[in-house]
Every structure is written in structure tokens, then in C-alpha cells.
Design a protein around this motif. Sequence first.
Motif, PDB file in Angstrom:
ATOM      1  N   LEU A  21       0.812  -1.149  -0.023  1.00  0.00           N
ATOM      2  CA  LEU A  21       0.019  -0.106   0.030  1.00  0.00           C
ATOM      3  C   LEU A  21       0.824   1.433   0.061  1.00  0.00           C
ATOM      4  CD1 LEU A  21      -2.553   1.728   0.759  1.00  0.00           C
ATOM      5  CD2 LEU A  21      -2.123   1.276   3.133  1.00  0.00           C
ATOM      6  N   LEU A  22       1.933   1.341   0.822  1.00  0.00           N
ATOM      7  CA  LEU A  22       2.724   2.459   1.133  1.00  0.00           C
ATOM      8  C   LEU A  22       3.378   2.813  -0.360  1.00  0.00           C
ATOM      9  CD1 LEU A  22       4.172   1.967   4.439  1.00  0.00           C
ATOM     10  CD2 LEU A  22       2.212   3.290   3.875  1.00  0.00           C
ATOM     11  N   PHE A  23       4.038   1.574  -0.818  1.00  0.00           N
ATOM     12  CA  PHE A  23       4.681   1.743  -2.307  1.00  0.00           C
ATOM     13  C   PHE A  23       3.768   2.422  -3.256  1.00  0.00           C
ATOM     14  CE2 PHE A  23       5.618   0.284  -6.416  1.00  0.00           C
ATOM     15  CZ  PHE A  23       7.227   0.674  -6.544  1.00  0.00           C
ATOM     16  N   MET A  29       2.291   9.389  -6.276  1.00  0.00           N
ATOM     17  CA  MET A  29       2.590  10.692  -5.975  1.00  0.00           C
ATOM     18  C   MET A  29       3.752  10.890  -6.812  1.00  0.00           C
ATOM     19  SD  MET A  29       1.923  11.112  -1.872  1.00  0.00           S
ATOM     20  CE  MET A  29       2.690  12.878  -1.945  1.00  0.00           C
ATOM     21  N   LEU A  30       4.473  10.157  -7.226  1.00  0.00           N
ATOM     22  CA  LEU A  30       6.112  10.372  -7.797  1.00  0.00           C
ATOM     23  C   LEU A  30       5.955  10.111  -9.364  1.00  0.00           C
ATOM     24  CD1 LEU A  30       8.070   9.381  -4.944  1.00  0.00           C
ATOM     25  CD2 LEU A  30       7.570  11.937  -5.192  1.00  0.00           C
ATOM     26  N   GLY A  31       5.364   8.778  -9.655  1.00  0.00           N
ATOM     27  CA  GLY A  31       5.636   8.319 -10.965  1.00  0.00           C
ATOM     28  C   GLY A  31       7.025   7.790 -11.144  1.00  0.00           C
ATOM     29  N   SER A  32       7.491   7.593 -10.147  1.00  0.00           N
ATOM     30  CA  SER A  32       9.186   6.989 -10.010  1.00  0.00           C
ATOM     31  C   SER A  32       8.985   5.927  -9.234  1.00  0.00           C
ATOM     32  CB  SER A  32      10.048   7.901  -9.897  1.00  0.00           C
ATOM     33  OG  SER A  32      11.217   7.346  -9.718  1.00  0.00           O
ATOM     34  N   ALA A  33       9.214   4.455  -9.374  1.00  0.00           N
ATOM     35  CA  ALA A  33       9.433   3.424  -8.813  1.00  0.00           C
ATOM     36  C   ALA A  33      10.685   3.434  -7.883  1.00  0.00           C
ATOM     37  CB  ALA A  33       9.397   2.138  -9.476  1.00  0.00           C
ATOM     38  N   ALA A  34      11.680   3.828  -8.399  1.00  0.00           N
ATOM     39  CA  ALA A  34      12.991   3.994  -7.771  1.00  0.00           C
ATOM     40  C   ALA A  34      13.034   4.950  -6.547  1.00  0.00           C
ATOM     41  CB  ALA A  34      14.337   4.260  -8.585  1.00  0.00           C
ATOM     42  N   VAL A  39      11.420   6.325  -0.836  1.00  0.00           N
ATOM     43  CA  VAL A  39      10.609   6.933   0.166  1.00  0.00           C
ATOM     44  C   VAL A  39      10.235   5.895   1.206  1.00  0.00           C
ATOM     45  CG1 VAL A  39       8.159   7.747   0.350  1.00  0.00           C
ATOM     46  CG2 VAL A  39       9.620   8.702  -1.241  1.00  0.00           C
ATOM     47  N   LEU A  40       9.962   4.486   0.752  1.00  0.00           N
ATOM     48  CA  LEU A  40       9.703   3.684   1.784  1.00  0.00           C
ATOM     49  C   LEU A  40      10.946   3.368   2.788  1.00  0.00           C
ATOM     50  CD1 LEU A  40       7.118   3.098   0.146  1.00  0.00           C
ATOM     51  CD2 LEU A  40       7.631   0.856   0.236  1.00  0.00           C
ATOM     52  N   GLN A  41      11.915   3.531   2.261  1.00  0.00           N
ATOM     53  CA  GLN A  41      13.103   3.473   3.251  1.00  0.00           C
ATOM     54  C   GLN A  41      13.231   4.471   4.211  1.00  0.00           C
ATOM     55  OE1 GLN A  41      15.766   1.074   3.611  1.00  0.00           O
ATOM     56  NE2 GLN A  41      14.748   0.020   1.801  1.00  0.00           N
ATOM     57  N   GLU A  42      13.073   5.844   3.782  1.00  0.00           N
ATOM     58  CA  GLU A  42      12.729   6.931   4.703  1.00  0.00           C
ATOM     59  C   GLU A  42      11.570   6.703   5.711  1.00  0.00           C
ATOM     60  OE1 GLU A  42      12.622   9.860   1.577  1.00  0.00           O
ATOM     61  OE2 GLU A  42      14.543   9.702   1.314  1.00  0.00           O
ATOM     62  N   THR A  43      10.525   6.185   5.317  1.00  0.00           N
ATOM     63  CA  THR A  43       9.369   5.934   6.018  1.00  0.00           C
ATOM     64  C   THR A  43       9.635   5.021   7.237  1.00  0.00           C
ATOM     65  OG1 THR A  43       7.966   6.313   4.229  1.00  0.00           O
ATOM     66  CG2 THR A  43       6.942   4.925   6.046  1.00  0.00           C
ATOM     67  N   TRP A  44      10.353   3.732   6.804  1.00  0.00           N
ATOM     68  CA  TRP A  44      10.764   2.789   7.725  1.00  0.00           C
ATOM     69  C   TRP A  44      11.599   3.450   8.772  1.00  0.00           C
ATOM     70  CZ3 TRP A  44      10.220  -1.414  10.400  1.00  0.00           C
ATOM     71  CH2 TRP A  44      11.436  -2.035  10.939  1.00  0.00           C
ATOM     72  N   LEU A  45      12.686   4.016   8.609  1.00  0.00           N
ATOM     73  CA  LEU A  45      13.434   4.892   9.431  1.00  0.00           C
ATOM     74  C   LEU A  45      12.872   5.752  10.351  1.00  0.00           C
ATOM     75  CD1 LEU A  45      16.807   5.801   7.160  1.00  0.00           C
ATOM     76  CD2 LEU A  45      16.433   3.840   8.824  1.00  0.00           C
ATOM     77  N   ARG A  46      11.737   6.376  10.082  1.00  0.00           N
ATOM     78  CA  ARG A  46      10.728   7.209  10.866  1.00  0.00           C
ATOM     79  C   ARG A  46       9.878   6.286  11.743  1.00  0.00           C
ATOM     80  NH1 ARG A  46      13.162  10.128   7.455  1.00  0.00           N
ATOM     81  NH2 ARG A  46      13.358  12.349   7.512  1.00  0.00           N
ATOM     82  N   TRP A  47       9.487   5.482  11.258  1.00  0.00           N
ATOM     83  CA  TRP A  47       8.409   4.462  11.686  1.00  0.00           C
ATOM     84  C   TRP A  47       9.111   3.838  12.984  1.00  0.00           C
ATOM     85  CZ3 TRP A  47       3.496   3.491  12.628  1.00  0.00           C
ATOM     86  CH2 TRP A  47       3.237   2.261  13.017  1.00  0.00           C
ATOM     87  N   THR A  67       3.148   9.829   2.875  1.00  0.00           N
ATOM     88  CA  THR A  67       2.989  10.975   2.099  1.00  0.00           C
ATOM     89  C   THR A  67       3.875  12.250   2.197  1.00  0.00           C
ATOM     90  OG1 THR A  67       0.509  10.444   2.203  1.00  0.00           O
ATOM     91  CG2 THR A  67       0.826  12.461   1.783  1.00  0.00           C
ATOM     92  N   ARG A  68       4.302  12.589   3.690  1.00  0.00           N
ATOM     93  CA  ARG A  68       5.198  13.544   3.791  1.00  0.00           C
ATOM     94  C   ARG A  68       6.404  13.314   3.207  1.00  0.00           C
ATOM     95  NH1 ARG A  68       3.709  14.718  10.249  1.00  0.00           N
ATOM     96  NH2 ARG A  68       1.642  15.851   9.737  1.00  0.00           N
ATOM     97  N   GLN A  69       6.947  12.283   3.174  1.00  0.00           N
ATOM     98  CA  GLN A  69       8.245  11.905   2.507  1.00  0.00           C
ATOM     99  C   GLN A  69       8.061  12.004   1.125  1.00  0.00           C
ATOM    100  OE1 GLN A  69      11.118  11.755   4.344  1.00  0.00           O
ATOM    101  NE2 GLN A  69       9.634  11.992   5.977  1.00  0.00           N
ATOM    102  N   ALA A  70       7.079  11.590   0.375  1.00  0.00           N
ATOM    103  CA  ALA A  70       6.966  11.698  -1.097  1.00  0.00           C
ATOM    104  C   ALA A  70       6.751  13.277  -1.270  1.00  0.00           C
ATOM    105  CB  ALA A  70       5.698  10.970  -1.418  1.00  0.00           C
ATOM    106  N   LEU A  71       6.191  13.863  -0.593  1.00  0.00           N
ATOM    107  CA  LEU A  71       6.171  15.443  -1.161  1.00  0.00           C
ATOM    108  C   LEU A  71       7.537  16.281  -0.851  1.00  0.00           C
ATOM    109  CD1 LEU A  71       2.851  16.361   0.980  1.00  0.00           C
ATOM    110  CD2 LEU A  71       3.115  16.669  -1.614  1.00  0.00           C
ATOM    111  N   THR A  72       8.279  15.543   0.140  1.00  0.00           N
ATOM    112  CA  THR A  72       9.699  16.184   0.097  1.00  0.00           C
ATOM    113  C   THR A  72      10.422  15.936  -1.260  1.00  0.00           C
ATOM    114  OG1 THR A  72       9.536  16.191   2.726  1.00  0.00           O
ATOM    115  CG2 THR A  72      11.736  16.173   1.466  1.00  0.00           C
ATOM    116  N   ARG A  73      10.396  14.357  -1.389  1.00  0.00           N
ATOM    117  CA  ARG A  73      10.985  13.883  -2.708  1.00  0.00           C
ATOM    118  C   ARG A  73      10.544  14.541  -3.821  1.00  0.00           C
ATOM    119  NH1 ARG A  73      15.038   9.921  -3.738  1.00  0.00           N
ATOM    120  NH2 ARG A  73      14.838  10.010  -1.382  1.00  0.00           N
TER     121      ARG A  73
END
Length: 295
Positions: A21-23, A29-34, A39-47, A67-73
Motif C-alpha cells: 500500500l505504501l509503495f 505521487m511520484l511516478g518513479s518506482a525507484a 521513500v519507503l526506506q525513509e518511512t521505515w527509518l521514521r516508523w 505522504t510527507r516523505q513523498a512530498l519532500t521527494r
Amino acid sequence: MQERSEGMTAATEAFIAHRNLLFTVAYEMLGSAADAEDVLQETWLRWVGVDLDTVRDQRAYLVRITTRQALTRQRTLRRRKESYVGPWLPEPLLTAPDVAEDVELADSVSMAMMLVLETLQPTERAVFVLREVFDLSYDEIAEAVDKTPAAVRQIAHRARAHVAQRRPRGIVSAAETRDALGAFQRAVETGDLQRLLDILAPDVVLVGDGGGVARAALAPHVGAGAVAEVLGRIGQVVELQHAQVNGYPALIFRRDGQVDTVMAVRVDDGRITGLYAVRNPEKLSFMQRETTLSR
């Protein structure tokens, strides 16, 4: 020590349970899988730093972080796109068959819809995706994008109107896309120009993304005649293979056994109105394995 270990286990289990779901949220939001993976790595570090006892709804909390990490990205991506050589297309995904079974999800990640989402501002895109695709409440979205619920409602209304003006004229079934794609493939493989012209809409647009790495036109080809001329002889040098890309039937062009191009299509009224050819090799790594999307 044991409590910390148990907390880490609980955090890991929750993250894994919602990972697909998170991916999907990050990718839409980004159109880029990479970048979505980053973003998922950054989400995990905060989680892992969150006290789970304070979390009422783990799914909503994780979506908020993502969402917040994707907006930053998005800011980094925007700068990258400004210096991109030629047209920019979303990174194609080889999707699992079950994605196509969820018609709304498949439509939301289709290449045609992803290009429509590209025309939204980052916050508009986040609000539209979270509301229309993932059905989050306005209160939940407000927390994710750091706006008031009233502001989110206004943004959602504006984004819906924007998308409605630009999106394909209704959801096209996978079967209709498959039929058009089959006719297109036969025409390309045989070099039958008339058959190709019959399946292409008069105002068809061919967009190629080479990123300055692979050969591609720096501007879209417009019109059935121009597109047919470009594709008329391609069947002689590549092998065409069917695949499920971004939830819909698509074609992979292979040269000497290697993926050369991924071509997605937009179909309206049984004819092809859009052809999206991703050739940049940096965008083709996710065509090596199936990606599972969910909502």
C-alpha cells in the motif's frame, strides 16, 4: 531489552503488512518506482522511532509518513525533470495480474492517468490520490499534508475538476485494450501500414522517453500518418512481447533478448489515441520482476 525487541518486531510486522500500500501511495505521487522505494526506506527509518502505544491507526499513520516523505521527494524530482532530455514519462511497472482485477486501482496507475497526475501540483496530487484512490478521510489527509480539513476539501475539489478535464473518457476495460494492442502488434510485426492506420486514431500521439541515454524523439509525434511512419518498420528489428504494465496490457520490445522499450497505450472507442514508449534504460529495472500494488 526484551520490550525493545518486541516493539521492533511489532513495527516490522506492521510495516510489512502495509508495504505494498505504501509503495503504491508513493509511486502514484511520484511516478518513479525507484524514488518510491527510497521513500519507503525513509518511512521505515521514521516508523521504527515511533512509540506504537501512541498510534491509534497504524495504516493511517504509515500513510501519513509516506505522504510527507513523498512530498519532500517531489522537490528533488521536479529539479531532475527540469533538466531531463526530451519528454518525461512515468517509470513503468511490470504488475501482478491481481492489479488488473481492481479496475479502479488499475486505472489510477495506468500510464495515461499517471500523465494526468503529472499536471497537478504536488499537494493537489497527494490529496487527489489519497482521497480518490485510497479513500482516506479529509481529516486523515489534512494531517498528512499539513493543511486544515476545510483546505483539503477545496484542494480535492480543484484537483478532481482538473483531472476530469484531462483524464481518458472513462475507464477502458483490459479486454478492449488487449484487442486494440493485438491488432497494433500484428500490424507492426507484418509492416502492414494500412492495418496500422486502421487501429490508430487520426490524432494519435506517440511520446518517447529516452532521457538522453537511448534514442528517442525530443518532441511527440502527432497524427496517424506520422506515427505509422515511425513504427512501420520497427517489427523487423525487435521482438514484441505482451506484458501487464501498470495494470493494463502493454508491449515489451526486445532487441537481442534484452528489454529495449516498454510501450503502453491509451485506447478510446476501440482505437489507440496514445502510445507511451519508455526507452531510458534507467527506467526499465522494474520490468525484471512483478510489482504488487494494493490499496
